[in-house]
Design a protein around this motif. Sequence first.
Motif, short mmCIF file in Angstrom:
data_model
loop_
_atom_site.label_atom_id
_atom_site.label_comp_id
_atom_site.label_asym_id
_atom_site.label_seq_id
_atom_site.Cartn_x
_atom_site.Cartn_y
_atom_site.Cartn_z
N ALA A 105 -10.90 -14.09 -47.28
CA ALA A 105 -10.45 -15.64 -47.18
C ALA A 105 -8.82 -15.88 -46.96
O ALA A 105 -8.24 -15.09 -46.61
CB ALA A 105 -10.10 -16.20 -49.36
N ILE A 106 -8.50 -17.48 -46.15
CA ILE A 106 -7.80 -17.66 -46.09
C ILE A 106 -7.45 -18.93 -46.83
O ILE A 106 -7.50 -19.73 -47.27
CB ILE A 106 -7.54 -18.10 -44.57
N TYR A 107 -5.83 -18.91 -47.84
CA TYR A 107 -5.33 -20.09 -48.02
C TYR A 107 -4.75 -21.16 -46.92
O TYR A 107 -3.70 -19.81 -46.11
CB TYR A 107 -4.76 -19.81 -49.08
N ILE A 108 -4.23 -22.57 -46.48
CA ILE A 108 -3.98 -22.69 -45.53
C ILE A 108 -3.04 -23.83 -46.60
O ILE A 108 -3.57 -24.42 -47.07
CB ILE A 108 -4.57 -23.78 -44.51
N GLY A 109 -1.77 -24.00 -45.62
CA GLY A 109 -0.69 -24.55 -46.73
C GLY A 109 -1.19 -26.41 -46.11
O GLY A 109 -1.09 -26.52 -45.04
N MET A 110 -0.13 -27.74 -47.03
CA MET A 110 -0.49 -29.04 -46.54
C MET A 110 0.68 -28.63 -45.62
O MET A 110 0.82 -28.13 -44.95
CB MET A 110 0.89 -29.39 -47.62
N PRO A 140 2.55 -21.26 -48.57
CA PRO A 140 2.64 -20.49 -47.35
C PRO A 140 1.65 -20.47 -46.76
O PRO A 140 0.45 -19.87 -48.34
CB PRO A 140 3.60 -19.16 -47.45
N THR A 141 0.53 -19.86 -45.48
CA THR A 141 -0.54 -20.16 -45.67
C THR A 141 -0.63 -18.08 -45.64
O THR A 141 0.25 -17.77 -44.79
CB THR A 141 -0.77 -20.64 -44.08
N VAL A 142 -2.07 -18.05 -46.32
CA VAL A 142 -2.29 -16.30 -46.38
C VAL A 142 -3.26 -15.98 -46.25
O VAL A 142 -4.13 -16.94 -46.26
CB VAL A 142 -1.61 -16.19 -48.46
N HIS A 143 -3.84 -14.81 -45.36
CA HIS A 143 -4.00 -14.10 -45.79
C HIS A 143 -4.93 -13.78 -46.18
O HIS A 143 -4.13 -13.24 -47.03
CB HIS A 143 -4.40 -13.78 -43.61
N ILE A 144 -5.96 -13.38 -47.30
CA ILE A 144 -6.73 -12.48 -48.15
C ILE A 144 -7.54 -12.17 -48.20
O ILE A 144 -8.85 -12.45 -48.05
CB ILE A 144 -7.03 -13.67 -49.78
N THR A 145 -7.54 -10.76 -48.42
CA THR A 145 -8.71 -9.56 -48.15
C THR A 145 -8.87 -9.10 -49.75
O THR A 145 -8.17 -9.74 -50.37
CB THR A 145 -8.23 -8.17 -47.73
N ARG A 146 -10.26 -9.25 -49.70
CA ARG A 146 -11.07 -8.30 -51.10
C ARG A 146 -9.79 -7.32 -51.47
O ARG A 146 -10.19 -7.84 -52.94
CB ARG A 146 -12.35 -8.40 -51.26
N ALA A 162 -22.61 -8.67 -66.44
CA ALA A 162 -21.63 -7.38 -66.14
C ALA A 162 -22.05 -8.03 -64.94
O ALA A 162 -22.20 -8.16 -63.73
CB ALA A 162 -21.92 -6.23 -65.91
N ARG A 163 -19.87 -8.23 -64.48
CA ARG A 163 -19.69 -8.83 -63.04
C ARG A 163 -18.15 -8.64 -62.98
O ARG A 163 -17.76 -8.00 -64.47
CB ARG A 163 -19.52 -10.20 -63.24
N THR A 164 -17.52 -8.96 -62.23
CA THR A 164 -16.91 -8.57 -61.49
C THR A 164 -16.04 -10.21 -60.92
O THR A 164 -16.96 -10.59 -60.07
CB THR A 164 -16.04 -7.70 -60.78
N ILE A 165 -15.02 -10.21 -61.25
CA ILE A 165 -14.65 -11.42 -61.12
C ILE A 165 -13.24 -11.48 -59.80
O ILE A 165 -12.25 -11.24 -60.49
CB ILE A 165 -13.74 -12.50 -61.62
N ASN A 166 -13.47 -12.12 -58.30
CA ASN A 166 -12.59 -11.24 -57.62
C ASN A 166 -11.40 -13.14 -57.28
O ASN A 166 -12.56 -13.51 -56.68
CB ASN A 166 -12.65 -11.27 -56.60
N GLN A 167 -10.40 -13.04 -57.71
CA GLN A 167 -9.56 -14.01 -57.55
C GLN A 167 -9.08 -13.63 -56.38
O GLN A 167 -7.65 -13.48 -55.91
CB GLN A 167 -8.61 -14.35 -59.32
N TYR A 168 -9.06 -14.97 -55.09
CA TYR A 168 -8.45 -14.89 -54.06
C TYR A 168 -7.22 -15.75 -54.33
O TYR A 168 -6.07 -15.71 -54.58
CB TYR A 168 -9.64 -15.23 -53.15
#
Length: 280
Positions: A105-110, A140-146, A162-168
């Motif tokens: 994933a990637i977060y991109i700022g305003m 800040p823009t951040v590239h997010i790996t698992r 049964a599950r795993t939540i990956n919070q990006y």
Amino acid sequence: MTISVSVRQVVGPQDAARRDTQGLRDGFVIEALFRPGEINLTYSHLDRMVVGGIAPLSEALVIDRVPETGTEQFLERREAAIVNIGGSGTISVGGKDHTLGFQEAIYIGMGEGPLAFSSRNPAEPALFYFLSAPAHRVCPTVHITREMAKKVVLGSAEESNARTINQYVHPDVCESCQLLVGLTMFEPGSVWNTMPAHVHDRRMEVYLYFGMQEATRIFHFMGEPGETRHVVLKNHEAVLSPGWSIHSGAGTGRYAFIWAMAGDNMSFTDMDKVPMDALR
């Protein structure tokens, strides 16, 4: 290049309770999200969330100005988060290229300007799941790996959840104004998500279901706790969830889903749990 934008107005709980199946789908379900070689956006009036699918082939696809936002550039007053659920692809942000693999994933700022999307191999195109909400400051823009994602393990095999939540996009991983984004994976044999159910009147949410076989279906439950409805979803379909609605589902086979929220606060645990005997 044409960017397709569908606008969804807000609907209330009484209106939703009176709708038939097609009416529910028209208001809440986003179909055909990933169209080869196209940018496909849905502008929802639920917290002004934009939900999109971007599937570049041999040519790059660009998001710059989208008239529905009323700004000169799409990110002028917005932030965005993107999760790749296809082949390897590249997103150009502010002149810098970020290569995203599967489930990165990637977060991109305003204010970052135009965004360009491309696939490394058109025969195995990237599938960029796009989410955007209004922003009030630059993050800040951040590239997010698992591996970077915060992991929360919930449920049990006995309850088939049964599950795993990956919070990006989460305060413990990267800054954002109001977007929260994550990816939920299930253990073999577990099919229920978000059960026991909850609502959070202070935030809207949207689910994208993926990782499913052609014949697999999700029975997604929605509506007020005492007036529930359901829609049946297939692979790569998304569903909008207002703050007054539960959002829960069960699959006929293996699946995963990406959840995203926007609203008043950044607390993942800000939810109102619904007792099982309150569901109707």
